[in-house]
Design an enzyme around this catalytic site. Structure first.
Site, short mmCIF file in Angstrom:
data_model
loop_
_atom_site.label_atom_id
_atom_site.label_comp_id
_atom_site.label_asym_id
_atom_site.label_seq_id
_atom_site.Cartn_x
_atom_site.Cartn_y
_atom_site.Cartn_z
N LYS A 90 0.86 -1.18 0.00
CA LYS A 90 0.00 0.00 0.00
C LYS A 90 0.89 1.22 0.00
CE LYS A 90 -3.97 2.08 0.46
NZ LYS A 90 -3.74 2.68 -0.88
N GLN A 111 7.26 3.98 3.80
CA GLN A 111 5.85 3.56 3.83
C GLN A 111 5.67 2.29 4.66
OE1 GLN A 111 3.73 5.52 1.49
NE2 GLN A 111 2.15 4.82 2.90
N LYS A 114 5.56 3.44 8.25
CA LYS A 114 4.38 4.29 8.45
C LYS A 114 3.12 3.43 8.53
CE LYS A 114 4.20 7.72 5.64
NZ LYS A 114 3.97 8.65 4.52
N LYS A 126 5.36 1.81 -3.23
CA LYS A 126 5.27 3.16 -3.81
C LYS A 126 5.53 3.03 -5.30
CE LYS A 126 4.61 7.46 -2.42
NZ LYS A 126 3.87 8.02 -1.29
N GLY A 165 -2.88 8.17 -4.24
CA GLY A 165 -2.27 9.37 -4.82
C GLY A 165 -1.02 9.80 -4.06
N ASP A 166 -0.30 10.72 -4.64
CA ASP A 166 0.85 11.38 -4.01
C ASP A 166 1.06 12.64 -4.86
OD1 ASP A 166 3.16 10.88 -1.92
OD2 ASP A 166 4.20 11.56 -3.69
N THR A 209 -4.59 13.43 5.15
CA THR A 209 -3.16 13.62 5.47
C THR A 209 -2.96 14.96 6.18
OG1 THR A 209 -2.65 12.35 3.49
CG2 THR A 209 -0.82 13.52 4.52
N SER A 379 -6.87 5.67 3.88
CA SER A 379 -6.93 4.76 2.74
C SER A 379 -7.26 3.35 3.23
CB SER A 379 -5.60 4.72 1.99
OG SER A 379 -5.47 5.82 1.14
P1 NDP Z 1 0.43 17.66 -4.49
O1 NDP Z 1 0.90 17.28 -5.85
O2 NDP Z 1 -1.02 17.85 -4.25
O3 NDP Z 1 1.17 18.98 -4.01
C1 NDP Z 1 2.56 19.03 -3.94
C2 NDP Z 1 2.96 20.42 -3.55
O4 NDP Z 1 4.36 20.42 -3.27
C3 NDP Z 1 2.76 21.44 -4.67
O5 NDP Z 1 2.52 22.69 -4.10
C4 NDP Z 1 4.11 21.40 -5.36
O6 NDP Z 1 4.44 22.56 -6.10
C5 NDP Z 1 5.04 21.27 -4.19
N1 NDP Z 1 6.29 20.65 -4.64
C6 NDP Z 1 6.43 19.46 -5.29
N2 NDP Z 1 7.71 19.23 -5.59
C7 NDP Z 1 8.38 20.30 -5.12
C8 NDP Z 1 9.74 20.66 -5.10
N3 NDP Z 1 10.68 19.86 -5.65
N4 NDP Z 1 10.09 21.84 -4.51
C9 NDP Z 1 9.14 22.65 -3.95
N5 NDP Z 1 7.83 22.36 -3.95
C10 NDP Z 1 7.46 21.20 -4.52
O7 NDP Z 1 1.05 16.54 -3.50
P2 NDP Z 1 0.60 16.18 -2.02
O8 NDP Z 1 0.12 17.39 -1.32
O9 NDP Z 1 -0.24 14.98 -2.09
O10 NDP Z 1 2.00 15.71 -1.39
C11 NDP Z 1 2.87 16.60 -0.70
C12 NDP Z 1 3.81 15.79 0.19
O11 NDP Z 1 3.04 15.03 1.13
C13 NDP Z 1 4.71 14.79 -0.52
O12 NDP Z 1 5.93 14.70 0.17
C14 NDP Z 1 3.95 13.48 -0.36
O13 NDP Z 1 4.79 12.35 -0.49
C15 NDP Z 1 3.41 13.65 1.05
N6 NDP Z 1 2.28 12.81 1.41
C16 NDP Z 1 1.11 12.86 0.70
C17 NDP Z 1 0.05 12.08 1.06
C18 NDP Z 1 -1.29 12.19 0.39
O14 NDP Z 1 -2.25 11.60 0.92
N7 NDP Z 1 -1.43 12.91 -0.70
C19 NDP Z 1 0.16 11.12 2.17
C20 NDP Z 1 1.40 11.22 2.91
C21 NDP Z 1 2.40 12.02 2.52
P3 NDP Z 1 4.64 22.50 -7.70
O15 NDP Z 1 3.26 22.58 -8.25
O16 NDP Z 1 5.48 23.66 -8.02
O17 NDP Z 1 5.32 21.18 -8.01
#
Ligand code: NDP
Length: 446
Positions: A90, A111, A114, A126, A165-166, A209, A379
């Site tokens: 997962k 993961q 976690k 992943k 998603g991620d 999250t 999830s």
């Molecule tokens: P989204 O795609 O919805 O949002 C990602 C955000 O982070 C955007 O604002 C993006 O900006 C920014 N970002 C991505 N890459 C970079 C970078 N290299 N430098 C600066 N900003 C960056 O993703 P999520 O919100 O789902 O995920 C965010 C984090 O949370 C990740 O680390 C993910 O692994 C983690 N996470 C997510 C979960 C989930 O349920 N979605 C669960 C647990 C953890 P830009 O548009 O410019 O790329």
């Protein structure tokens, strides 16, 4: 670093050259758990550590697709099935230009621990692709997702591997991926989580999250008789995790003053309220625009191009964007500015030297594998609802999420308590490890 950690890391680096993010994630866990491993001979004899760092299966595949101008593109798709000791693999799918085996192996490794912390029956995995959905039309994203799933469907299933998603994979992408899976398999099953509410999704999953990270921060703050209310918060990112962390922080009376994307940071010293959050969500989720456009809607806000939020003074910090977005210097700035709690919505957002700064300063530091586990936990709740063919009300899912975050916090305290503070890194790693290692021992050499 102890000599056994050093030797083990040498082994990992030699076997996995050129994978710095994976080495970083393994090092952090190894430093915490080595004393436990050294104390139990069976862990050494059964080569538990060596097995934990070797994915059970790694899949890499070609993803050809056609853009709106009829031009052909070829991306690379991956799924890392890391460990299934506790349940089906997962973990999310990430679509971002930076995706490579090192990043996915670090994420899959994290993961495993976690998912173990959530106490739900889920192994760790992943996947993703170096495809960048930014700037692509809906039709291009759909064609990409269909091509990606045309290979991935062979390897996943509701009792085998359940992606979610991620970064770069939200409700739109999950919809297209699910549609193609259903078409190829001719079955409607809970093979993906984060599904639409009308077709098997769970209430609270989009929020989980971000909300979970705030619930975890509440628990950490309570150990010092503090609350979220009235606190100044800096937060990075502006995607799924960031948006719902902001929503919960506003509900609890905090003042969030920053958001960011990979191009820069906005600072709104008046605080982002519910109305401004709605503007942000429209901008990001519907129009799919960049964060600097927030200042066109809210002219009093300031845009700092190419900067991250961490130099802005705050009491609470929520990194919610990506890995390695807080350096040692930025960690020092946060501490010097009086930040009392750093709670990670993102995975591994703090560089190892930055983590050392937080631990040395003894501030409340919640590592991602504990603080952002609310997403995968919900999830897991979506999988339960799918298996029972029913849908729980919003309050019920939210109550379960709160309870899971409280229990994760309790496990971290149990294993992370030191003489004068709680080391949540150690607590999360040991608690997560013990359950997986126990299951691996009981299941024999597989
Ligand atoms: P989204 O795609 O919805 O949002 C990602 C955000 O982070 C955007 O604002 C993006 O900006 C920014 N970002 C991505 N890459 C970079 C970078 N290299 N430098 C600066 N900003 C960056 O993703 P999520 O919100 O789902 O995920 C965010 C984090 O949370 C990740 O680390 C993910 O692994 C983690 N996470 C997510 C979960 C989930 O349920 N979605 C669960 C647990 C953890 P830009 O548009 O410019 O790329």
């Amino acid at each position: 670093m102890s000599s056994s950690v050093d030797a083990f890391l040498q082994h990992v680096v030699t076997r996995n050259p050129g994978e710095p993010e994976f080495h970083q994630a393994v090092r952090e866990v190894a430093e915490s758990i080595m004393p436990v491993v050294d104390g139990i001979p069976a862990y050494r004899q059964e080569k538990i550590l060596e097995r934990l760092v070797e994915p059970e299966r790694s899949i890499s595949f070609r993803v050809p697709w056609i853009d709106d101008r009829n031009e052909i593109h070829v991306n690379r798709g991956y799924r890392i099935e890391m460990n299934s000791a506790l349940g089906p693999y997962k973990g999310g799918l990430r679509f971002h230009a930076s995706v490579n085996p090192s990043i996915l192996k670090f994420l899959a490794f994290e993961q495993v621990f976690k998912n173990s912390l959530t106490t739900l029956p889920m192994g760790g995995g992943k996947g993703g692709s170096d495809f960048d959905p930014r700037g692509k039309s809906d039709m291009e994203v759909m064609r990409f997702c269909q091509s990606f799933m045309s290979e991935l469907f062979r390897h996943i299933g509701p009792n085998t591997d359940v992606p979610a998603g991620d970064i770069g994979v939200g409700a739109r992408e999950i919809g297209y991926l699910f549609g193609q899976y259903k078409r190829l398999r001719n079955e409607f099953t809970g093979v993906l989580t984060g599904k639409g509410l009308g077709w098997g999704g769970s209430l609270i999953r989009p929020e989980a999250t971000g909300y979970g990270a705030v619930y975890f921060a509440q628990q950490m703050l309570a150990t010092r008789s503090e609350t979220v209310e009235g606190k100044i918060v800096t937060l990075s990112g502006s995607g799924n995790v960031a948006q719902y962390a902001v929503e919960k922080l506003i509900q609890l009376g905090a003042k969030v003053i920053t958001l960011s994307d990979s191009d820069g940071t906005i600072v709104d010293t008046d605080g982002i309220d519910a109305e401004k959050l709605a503007v942000l969500m429209e901008l990001k989720n519907v129009k799919r625009r960049r964060i600097h456009e927030y200042t066109e809607k809210i002219p009093k806000a300031q845009y700092l191009p190419k900067q991250r939020p961490w130099q802005v003074p705050c009491q609470l910090a929520f990194p919610c964007a990506t890995q390695n977005e807080i350096t040692a210097e930025e960690a020092l700035t946060l501490v010097r500015n009086g930040c009392l709690c750093v709670c990670e919505g993102a995975n591994m957002p703090t560089e190892p030297e930055g983590v050392e700064v937080f631990l040395k300063a003894k501030i409340l530091y919640g590592p991602g594998k504990a603080a952002n586990a609310g997403g995968v936990a919900t999830s897991g709740l979506e999988m339960s609802q799918n298996a029972m063919h029913l849908s729980w009300p919003r309050d019920e899912v939210d109550t379960r999420l709160r309870e899971i975050m409280r229990a994760i916090h309790e496990s971290c305290v149990q294993y992370g308590r030191e003489s004068d503070f709680i080391n949540y890194v150690k607590g999360a790693n040991i608690a997560g490890f013990k359950k997986v290692a126990g299951a691996m021992l009981e299941q024999g050499l597989v």
